[in-house]
Design a protein around this motif. Structure first.
Motif, short mmCIF file in Angstrom:
data_model
loop_
_atom_site.label_atom_id
_atom_site.label_comp_id
_atom_site.label_asym_id
_atom_site.label_seq_id
_atom_site.Cartn_x
_atom_site.Cartn_y
_atom_site.Cartn_z
N CYS A 44 0.83 -1.21 0.00
CA CYS A 44 0.00 0.00 0.00
C CYS A 44 0.86 1.26 0.00
O CYS A 44 0.57 2.23 -0.71
N CYS A 98 2.35 1.73 -3.40
CA CYS A 98 1.32 2.24 -4.31
C CYS A 98 1.13 3.74 -4.08
O CYS A 98 0.96 4.51 -5.04
N GLU A 146 -0.83 8.25 -8.94
CA GLU A 146 -1.85 8.06 -9.98
C GLU A 146 -1.58 6.86 -10.86
O GLU A 146 -2.51 6.20 -11.34
N LYS A 205 -3.32 3.42 -10.16
CA LYS A 205 -4.79 3.31 -10.16
C LYS A 205 -5.31 1.92 -10.54
O LYS A 205 -6.36 1.51 -10.04
N VAL A 262 -6.47 -0.10 -7.58
CA VAL A 262 -7.48 0.43 -6.66
C VAL A 262 -8.48 -0.64 -6.21
O VAL A 262 -8.78 -0.73 -5.00
N ALA A 291 -6.86 -2.68 -3.56
CA ALA A 291 -6.59 -1.88 -2.36
C ALA A 291 -7.87 -1.62 -1.57
O ALA A 291 -7.86 -1.62 -0.33
N LYS A 292 -8.99 -1.43 -2.25
CA LYS A 292 -10.25 -1.17 -1.54
C LYS A 292 -10.66 -2.35 -0.66
O LYS A 292 -11.27 -2.17 0.40
N LEU A 339 -5.49 5.28 -1.25
CA LEU A 339 -6.71 5.65 -1.97
C LEU A 339 -7.02 7.13 -1.82
O LEU A 339 -7.54 7.77 -2.74
N ILE A 375 -4.69 9.38 -4.17
CA ILE A 375 -5.06 9.47 -5.59
C ILE A 375 -6.53 9.86 -5.78
O ILE A 375 -7.05 9.78 -6.90
N ALA A 389 -9.26 8.41 -4.90
CA ALA A 389 -10.15 7.32 -5.30
C ALA A 389 -11.36 7.21 -4.38
O ALA A 389 -12.37 6.62 -4.76
#
Length: 438
Positions: A332, A335, A340, A343, A346, A349-350, A368, A371, A373
């Protein structure tokens, strides 16, 4: 400032290129020089007392600073302004045979604080324990020639009060390599102690008003994951050469050298502080040795931030779903450094926003949020309310302060109901709520 004049003329002060030229900064520099004069006077009294007592020529005197100074971008930062300290040794006449140096001379050899212990033992004629770090620079077996050839030093910056960072440096001769493992954090991230100072506060206000040049603005902006400086031509470290093709070989050598160093010392900062406090506090050295492979694996995940995302994508995707929570944690962070370009990861990661490990949740929300998100604050508030660790709470507040101040997210303290009742996190809550004297 008007009530306390300085002995050092403010108009004679030479400012560092990263500091704005204002009366406040000139006063701060002049005041600092004045205080150095006071300390020198006090040291002079110590020397005079030793002489009066007949002990001067039997006493080694080490006179040094404990960090690079209290001017903004000094103490607590891994630039030379924070790491390079003044150091003078007075060799007594009765023991001059223990030092291969003439009085009044200077050496360009590098000495670190970890060398002090072995040096004192060596001067006393005592055996230096094998497990002790550092090398003696005076006493039996040392020479001025050997000392002058020492040209390597390791530096670091981690937590400073409530402000977290993770920086490692390697100095080799004129070259300085800086590894910013959490490069998205600016040097100027809020730290209450620092921003009580007039110069620190003015510096940030001028940045927000758009009144600084590029060199003066660097302190408040995102850093590269690695930096390279030529300290002979750029002693103030304001011209990063890491992207200059002419220096790619030096950069590669320094990168490898630092990577080997953090592996060799089993650098425990690859774990969050909460884990270190819970698992390694009793004997950090032994813990590091037992977890050598794991630390090396974490270094590898962290260093995925140094390669183009297209090359790192597959390994990062695998690390995000690793069975090891600290690999997920570092994936993480890497990232977040890629920003960006990361992405495509994402969706993965969520899923980590509900990870069983609270620190993984924090780093996933941080990435997140960086960027844009999603709004990371609900996840971070949830971690604050669930955690029973003071270190976890403090690290989470570090992320909140960064995302609020530098990414523009709103933060409401009212839903926070901490289980932890004591700790340095109050510095963050005072700041974020606007209450308390900063």
């Amino acid at each position: 400032m008007e009530n306390e004049k300085t002995k050092t003329p403010m108009d004679k002060v030479k400012l560092h290129p990263y500091h704005p030229d204002t009366p406040t900064f000139r006063y701060t520099h002049a005041r600092y020089f004045d205080r150095m004069g006071v300390v020198d006077e006090q040291m002079g009294k110590v020397v005079a007392n030793l002489e009066a007592d007949g002990l001067l020529e039997d006493t080694f005197i080490f006179y040094f600073g404990d960090h690079g100074g209290v001017l903004p971008r000094g103490k607590g930062y891994a630039y030379e302004s924070g790491l390079h300290v003044p150091f003078v040794v007075r060799i007594p006449e009765n023991f001059k045979k223990l030092a291969d140096h003439e009085r009044g001379t200077r050496t360009d050899g590098f000495v670190s604080f970890i060398d002090f212990g072995p040096t004192v033992l060596n001067l006393a004629g005592l055996e230096i324990p094998k497990q002790m770090d550092g090398k003696p620079f005076l006493g039996k077996g040392t020479t001025a020639e050997e000392l002058s050839g020492r040209d390597e030093a390791f530096g670091y910056a981690d937590r400073f009060d409530e402000k977290y960072d993770f920086v490692r440096t390697l100095r080799k001769g004129k070259w300085k390599y800086v590894r910013n493992y959490q490069a998205f954090y600016p040097d100027g991230l809020q730290n209450n102690y620092r921003y009580r100072m007039l110069a620190f506060a003015e510096w940030r206000n001028l940045y927000k008003a758009g009144k600084l040049n590029a060199e003066q603005s660097q302190f408040f902006e995102r850093r590269p994951p690695e930096q390279l400086f030529d300290l002979e031509s750029d002693p103030h470290e304001v011209r990063d050469l890491s992207s200059d093709p002419k220096h790619k070989d030096v950069l590669a050598q320094m990168r490898v050298g630092l990577r080997q160093k953090v592996k060799r010392i089993h650098d425990l900062s690859f774990y969050p502080e909460s884990h270190m406090a819970a698992e390694a506090l009793g004997d950090g050295v032994a813990y590091g040795r037992r977890h050598t492979k794991e630390i090396n694996d974490l270094v590898a995940v962290a260093d995925l931030s140094l390669v183009p995302f297209a090359k790192a994508k597959k390994a990062l995707a695998e690390a995000l779903v690793s069975g090891n929570p600290w690999e997920r944690y570092w994936a993480c962070i890497s990232c977040g450094v890629h920003g960006e370009t990361a992405k495509p990861l994402v969706p993965t990661a969520k899923k980590l926003l509900t990870d069983e490990n609270l620190m993984v949740r924090v780093r996933a929300a941080e990435f997140l949020g960086i960027i844009k998100a999603m709004d990371p604050m609900p996840t971070l508030v949830g971690v604050l309310n669930e955690s029973e660790s003071g270190q976890e709470v403090l690290l989470t507040f570090n992320t909140i302060a960064y995302l609020r101040d530098h990414k523009g997210y709103a933060f409401d303290l009212s839903p926070v109901k901490l289980k932890v009742k004591r700790g340095e996190y109050t510095r963050r809550t005072d700041y974020l709520s606007g209450k308390g004297k900063l």
